[in-house]
Design an enzyme around this catalytic site. Sequence first.
Site, PDB file in Angstrom:
ATOM      1  CB  SER A 191      -8.229  -0.174   5.041  1.00  0.00           C
ATOM      2  OG  SER A 191      -9.031   0.956   4.920  1.00  0.00           O
ATOM      3  CB  SER A 249      -8.218   2.968   2.326  1.00  0.00           C
ATOM      4  OG  SER A 249      -7.449   2.526   3.429  1.00  0.00           O
ATOM      5  CE  LYS A 272      -4.078   1.687   2.508  1.00  0.00           C
ATOM      6  NZ  LYS A 272      -5.011   1.401   3.611  1.00  0.00           N
TER       7      LYS A 272
END
Length: 442
Positions: free
Chosen positions: A138, A114, A39
């Site tokens: 997330s 996310s 990420k």
Amino acid sequence: MTMRSILSGLKETNAKYRMFHAMTEDSDPGDAKFLFSAKDNLTSADMETCSGSKILVGYRPPFDAESIAKMRAAGGKLIGKCNMDEFGFGTFSTNSGLEIPRNPYDLERACGGSSGGSACAAAVFEGHVSLGVSTGGSICCPASFCGVYGIAPTYGRVSRYGLIDYGNSLDKIGVISADAKDLRKYTHIIAGKDAKDPTSCAQPEFKDTGRKLKSVAIPKEGVEGLSKDVEKAFFEAVERLRSMGVDVESIDMPSLKYAMPAYYVLATSEASTNLARYVGMRYGQQEGDHSLKFDDYFSYFRSKYFGDEAKRRILLGTYTRMAGFRDRYYAKALKVRQVVIKDYKRAFETHDAVLAPTMPFSAPRFDDISGMSALDSYKADYLTVPANIAGTPHISVPCGYGSDGMPIGMQFVADHWDEEVLFDAAEEWEKGFEMRKPEVGA
Ligand code: GLN
């Protein structure tokens, strides 16, 4: 797919799915043992790190996040930094200042958020593992929308050194993969106390005791408000668990109802202070009229480069911490957090894990998301936030497919430091689960 073929097709694949914000240029894996992605809120010395925000464009960190360093030390080659909601603020990865990843099962749908780009990469590249970060769901949300496995370990299990903070008391780094066994393998690699992060505590060692999941509790509050498809897939999965010899009991966890509002108070309070450092002086973008007064320059810069959701959270979080309001909001949310922890602890006295669907619906279409208010999107997190505010480890496993073919996930939550029972549960489940891989191609 070999490592070499993944690398040589990387640009083309990314043009279709948009999972990566930054990518390696290498087409030769060299002596890498495996490929991984991370990420984009984890700093990487060799790739731009933006955390999904325009404000950080141009930021090239001088160091690797500890979790990335550990993956490299284990022989991993970092191939891309994954698109995400700006600073982790979202549920669909559509609140991005950069690119929005596409769901591998239907390009018109979201990957979840996310860590959307991470789940997308895990679903698209064979044998791939991606690092995600969960503050309020997330990792599990995108894992469920993209039909893969994801674990958010106990808070403090993995060093947050090099993580661009969203909510420091909530952020957890974890692993996403299409292969359940990877979750155990790579969590073991990235875990451990780190002197550079005082919240990565001394922790019990992982012990593969072979302890199997014997009983789960399903909170009544966790099966309310589900779409038809999720309800059907979830209860069929529960039947399969029963046939695997797992005891299933329905319980009351009344605090779950209050977890979502408490989470948004805590998370925005912490986020609003964390974002104070982005003023156009230290990281990323620095353009503008430097002869302006500080306040004018900061306001110009933050107005221009923060997205709407980041601005909303700065306002909300500043409000909840204000003198005169903090007792009503922030202090009360901290109390709710304790009640949620107590409710989990009570459930773990008699059960190995708490189980519910991961998300109340499957991956929505982008045009449906654009019609949702901020509150609609916050509400979608009611199943993932409780375990996140409790700091308890949780894992999402694919449990079925909707009438439209979109994947559906269920989430097991275990007691603090009890990840092993979750790994066992996911691996046992995987043995009999018929995974329908998405059709991929550049
Ligand atoms: N959807 C939640 C939020 O927007 C959780 C996101 C996260 O875990 N980063 O805060």
